[in-house]
Design a protein around this motif. Structure first.
Motif, mmCIF file in Angstrom:
data_model
loop_
_atom_site.group_PDB
_atom_site.id
_atom_site.type_symbol
_atom_site.label_atom_id
_atom_site.label_comp_id
_atom_site.label_asym_id
_atom_site.label_seq_id
_atom_site.Cartn_x
_atom_site.Cartn_y
_atom_site.Cartn_z
ATOM 1 N N GLY A 149 -3.320 1.685 -7.739
ATOM 2 C CA GLY A 149 -2.336 2.143 -8.706
ATOM 3 C C GLY A 149 -2.405 1.308 -9.973
ATOM 4 N N LEU A 150 -2.230 1.967 -11.125
ATOM 5 C CA LEU A 150 -2.299 1.306 -12.422
ATOM 6 C C LEU A 150 -0.903 0.895 -12.874
ATOM 7 C CD1 LEU A 150 -3.898 0.586 -15.043
ATOM 8 C CD2 LEU A 150 -3.392 2.919 -15.823
ATOM 9 N N THR A 151 -0.767 -0.336 -13.337
ATOM 10 C CA THR A 151 0.498 -0.813 -13.887
ATOM 11 C C THR A 151 0.638 -0.312 -15.319
ATOM 12 O OG1 THR A 151 0.354 -2.822 -12.543
ATOM 13 C CG2 THR A 151 1.923 -2.834 -14.360
ATOM 14 N N THR A 152 1.662 0.503 -15.564
ATOM 15 C CA THR A 152 1.895 1.066 -16.894
ATOM 16 C C THR A 152 3.183 0.488 -17.487
ATOM 17 O OG1 THR A 152 2.998 2.949 -15.849
ATOM 18 C CG2 THR A 152 0.667 3.202 -16.360
ATOM 19 N N PRO A 200 0.796 -1.239 0.000
ATOM 20 C CA PRO A 200 0.000 0.000 0.000
ATOM 21 C C PRO A 200 0.821 1.278 0.000
ATOM 22 C CG PRO A 200 -1.044 -1.613 1.419
ATOM 23 C CD PRO A 200 0.254 -2.228 0.964
ATOM 24 N N SER A 201 1.978 1.289 0.661
ATOM 25 C CA SER A 201 2.788 2.508 0.716
ATOM 26 C C SER A 201 3.360 2.882 -0.642
ATOM 27 C CB SER A 201 3.922 2.350 1.732
ATOM 28 O OG SER A 201 4.756 1.261 1.390
ATOM 29 N N GLN A 202 3.334 1.949 -1.608
ATOM 30 C CA GLN A 202 3.840 2.254 -2.951
ATOM 31 C C GLN A 202 2.729 2.679 -3.918
ATOM 32 O OE1 GLN A 202 5.624 -0.974 -1.582
ATOM 33 N NE2 GLN A 202 6.631 0.813 -0.714
ATOM 34 N N LEU A 203 1.539 2.961 -3.386
ATOM 35 C CA LEU A 203 0.404 3.390 -4.210
ATOM 36 C C LEU A 203 0.073 4.837 -3.884
ATOM 37 C CD1 LEU A 203 -1.837 0.213 -3.710
ATOM 38 C CD2 LEU A 203 -0.280 0.686 -5.611
ATOM 39 N N SER A 204 0.043 5.692 -4.919
ATOM 40 C CA SER A 204 -0.220 7.107 -4.677
ATOM 41 C C SER A 204 -0.907 7.745 -5.886
ATOM 42 C CB SER A 204 1.104 7.837 -4.391
ATOM 43 O OG SER A 204 0.911 9.218 -4.234
ATOM 44 N N ASN A 205 -2.102 8.300 -5.646
ATOM 45 C CA ASN A 205 -2.833 9.045 -6.681
ATOM 46 C C ASN A 205 -2.987 8.256 -7.979
ATOM 47 O OD1 ASN A 205 -3.130 11.392 -5.047
ATOM 48 N ND2 ASN A 205 -1.023 11.979 -5.542
ATOM 49 N N GLY A 206 -3.327 6.984 -7.858
ATOM 50 C CA GLY A 206 -3.570 6.157 -9.032
ATOM 51 C C GLY A 206 -2.307 5.645 -9.699
ATOM 52 N N LYS A 207 -1.156 5.907 -9.084
ATOM 53 C CA LYS A 207 0.112 5.486 -9.674
ATOM 54 C C LYS A 207 0.838 4.513 -8.749
ATOM 55 C CE LYS A 207 1.007 9.707 -12.379
ATOM 56 N NZ LYS A 207 -0.298 10.319 -12.150
ATOM 57 N N ILE A 208 1.713 3.701 -9.351
ATOM 58 C CA ILE A 208 2.577 2.802 -8.606
ATOM 59 C C ILE A 208 3.937 3.469 -8.481
ATOM 60 C CG2 ILE A 208 3.787 0.585 -8.678
ATOM 61 C CD1 ILE A 208 1.326 -0.576 -10.078
ATOM 62 N N VAL A 209 4.400 3.619 -7.241
ATOM 63 C CA VAL A 209 5.681 4.277 -6.973
ATOM 64 C C VAL A 209 6.590 3.275 -6.272
ATOM 65 C CG1 VAL A 209 6.822 6.265 -5.937
ATOM 66 C CG2 VAL A 209 4.437 6.460 -6.699
ATOM 67 N N PRO A 210 7.417 2.540 -7.032
ATOM 68 C CA PRO A 210 8.240 1.489 -6.419
ATOM 69 C C PRO A 210 9.272 2.043 -5.455
ATOM 70 C CG PRO A 210 8.865 1.839 -8.715
ATOM 71 C CD PRO A 210 7.625 2.638 -8.491
ATOM 72 N N ASP A 211 9.645 1.212 -4.485
ATOM 73 C CA ASP A 211 10.653 1.566 -3.487
ATOM 74 C C ASP A 211 11.811 0.589 -3.627
ATOM 75 O OD1 ASP A 211 12.210 2.039 -1.277
ATOM 76 O OD2 ASP A 211 10.589 1.922 0.186
ATOM 77 N N SER A 212 13.017 1.109 -3.836
ATOM 78 C CA SER A 212 14.184 0.250 -4.079
ATOM 79 C C SER A 212 14.519 -0.625 -2.878
ATOM 80 C CB SER A 212 15.406 1.103 -4.439
ATOM 81 O OG SER A 212 15.751 1.964 -3.366
#
Length: 437
Positions: free
Chosen positions: A319-322, A273-285
């Protein structure tokens, strides 16, 4: 508001021989913190209210804010007593300016520094502004030490040797009262801009809700959707349960499938969940697994067009996978949804992240202390579905709405940042004598 050019400098200055402090008015004196403070450690008054120290506010009642997650000890007899006018320093956050003169009688964590103040030499409000000003925060940063930033420490034995510019007490009082008025004006201007940003968010949510439930044509014939919280929809639209639109709907790995020790750095991203923001996927290294672990968890691997939901916390976060984000692993705290061909995945992401869906999910989610989603709940979510070509037009309209609101919000935020910087600069200039009142 105040502009530095409006105020003259003092007639004559003298050197302090302190590089970061610079010159001060000739009639001011130089002392040290130890000359105007005395360390205190009074305890055994556990019934007094608990206080906290904030970077932006100074000393406040802990219960006055709901964003303070530091736990209060069950036994507060060891907490330090703070009297009105005392200086309180959060020594682990001093490098951020977390200190101030207290306006409250209460108790603070035994880890804090507490001092009485010699009010005959210094006006408490002047000292409050001076010690929290930008030049001093830089000094605390240099005096704080430790392995991790969040656990840095500053000792009173170092703190007490910091030099202070000391004007007459009458001038200190004039400076303190002046800064009270001027910072209140700036804070009010900041609050107005922050409120405008919140209103923009509300307006954006309303427009997006309108687009995904009523469409773009205000003259379209309408019909009852059969779902109370959706209301009427265009007559030619359908209402589909999310499960009917799913090619795949499954919870991320759980139990023995994925352990904490499986995580590595700079591997295949795991989307929690912490990698989901405003409909986007924000990966964490730092939240990744090896290729070997990813292959073992291949059934949880994402494809372009997949939508990942947060199972816990803020309902509707997804989050959407693009392109470029495929091949990630749906995490333990998430749900993987793969749409079929009946709906565009971008349209679904917009609809599923809208306020009316959030409210529905909050109503039906389960969990004693935290909202919690599961695939059964998600599969029952009703979604208004227009024809495919209309979905694409709605996507374009929503992207435009988001871009326009983002641009205005960005401009407002720049204004807020400039006001905040001006406030800090003005305080520093006044308390160190760079401008004359």
């Amino acid at each position: 508001m105040m502009e530095q050019a409006t105020f003259p400098r003092y007639d004559q200055y003298k050197s302090t021989d302190v590089k970061w402090l610079g010159d001060i008015p000739e009639h001011w004196s130089i002392g040290k913190i130890r000359a105007v403070t005395v360390l205190k450690s009074k305890k055994n008054q556990p019934d007094l209210p608990v206080l906290s120290v904030y970077r932006d506010y100074g000393v406040i009642l802990k219960d006055s804010r709901d964003d303070n997650h530091n736990a209060t000890s069950l036994d507060t007899s060891n907490y330090k007593v703070v009297d009105v006018g005392d200086l309180v320093v959060n020594k682990m956050q001093a490098w951020q300016g977390s200190m101030g003169i207290s306006q409250y009688h209460g108790i603070v964590s035994p880890a804090y520094i507490t001092c009485t103040v010699d009010t005959e030499r210094v006006f408490p409000k002047f000292l409050h502004y001076l010690l929290r000003s930008q030049p001093y925060i830089g000094v605390y940063n240099a005096l704080s030490y430790g392995v991790r930033v969040g656990q840095w420490d500053m000792h009173y034995k170092d703190f007490k040797h910091i030099p202070l510019p000391i004007p007459s007490r009458e001038e200190q009082q004039r400076i303190g009262n002046f800064l009270d008025r001027k910072t209140a004006e700036i804070d009010e201007a900041i609050a107005k801009k922050q409120r405008l940003i919140e209103l923009l968010k509300e307006q954006k949510a309303i427009l997006i809700n309108q687009a995904v439930t009523k469409g773009l044509n205000p003259d379209a014939p309408m019909r009852d959707s059969g779902v109370e919280w959706i209301g009427e929809v265009p007559k030619h639209w359908e209402i589909k349960r999310l499960g009917f639109l799913a090619k795949m709907l499954q919870t991320g790995p759980f139990g023995s499938q994925l352990h904490q020790e499986d995580y590595i750095e700079d591997g295949i991203p795991v989307i929690n969940p912490s990698q989901l923001s405003n409909g986007k996927i924000v990966p964490d290294s730092k939240t990744t697994v090896s290729e070997k672990t990813a292959r073992r968890l291949h059934r949880h691997m994402t494809m372009v067009g997949d939508i990942i939901f947060a199972r816990r916390g803020e309902m509707g976060r997804c989050g959407l996978t693009t392109q470029g984000h495929e091949g990630y692993i749906c995490g333990t705290g998430s749900i993987l949804f793969r749409p079929n061909k009946l709906a565009d995945s971008v349209f679904l992401t917009i609809a599923l992240g809208s306020d009316f869906i959030r409210r529905f999910l909050q109503f039906v989610s389960v969990g004693a202390t935290m909202d919690n989603l599961n695939t059964s709940i998600l599969s029952k979510v009703p979604i208004p579905i227009p024809p495919k070509e209309e979905q694409l037009r709605i996507i374009d309209a929503v992207v435009q709405i988001q871009a326009e609101h983002q641009e205005v919000a960005k401009t407002l935020q720049i204004g807020i940042n400039q006001l905040y910087e001006f406030k800090q600069s003005a305080i520093a200039s006044v308390v160190t004598g760079k401008i004359k009142l």
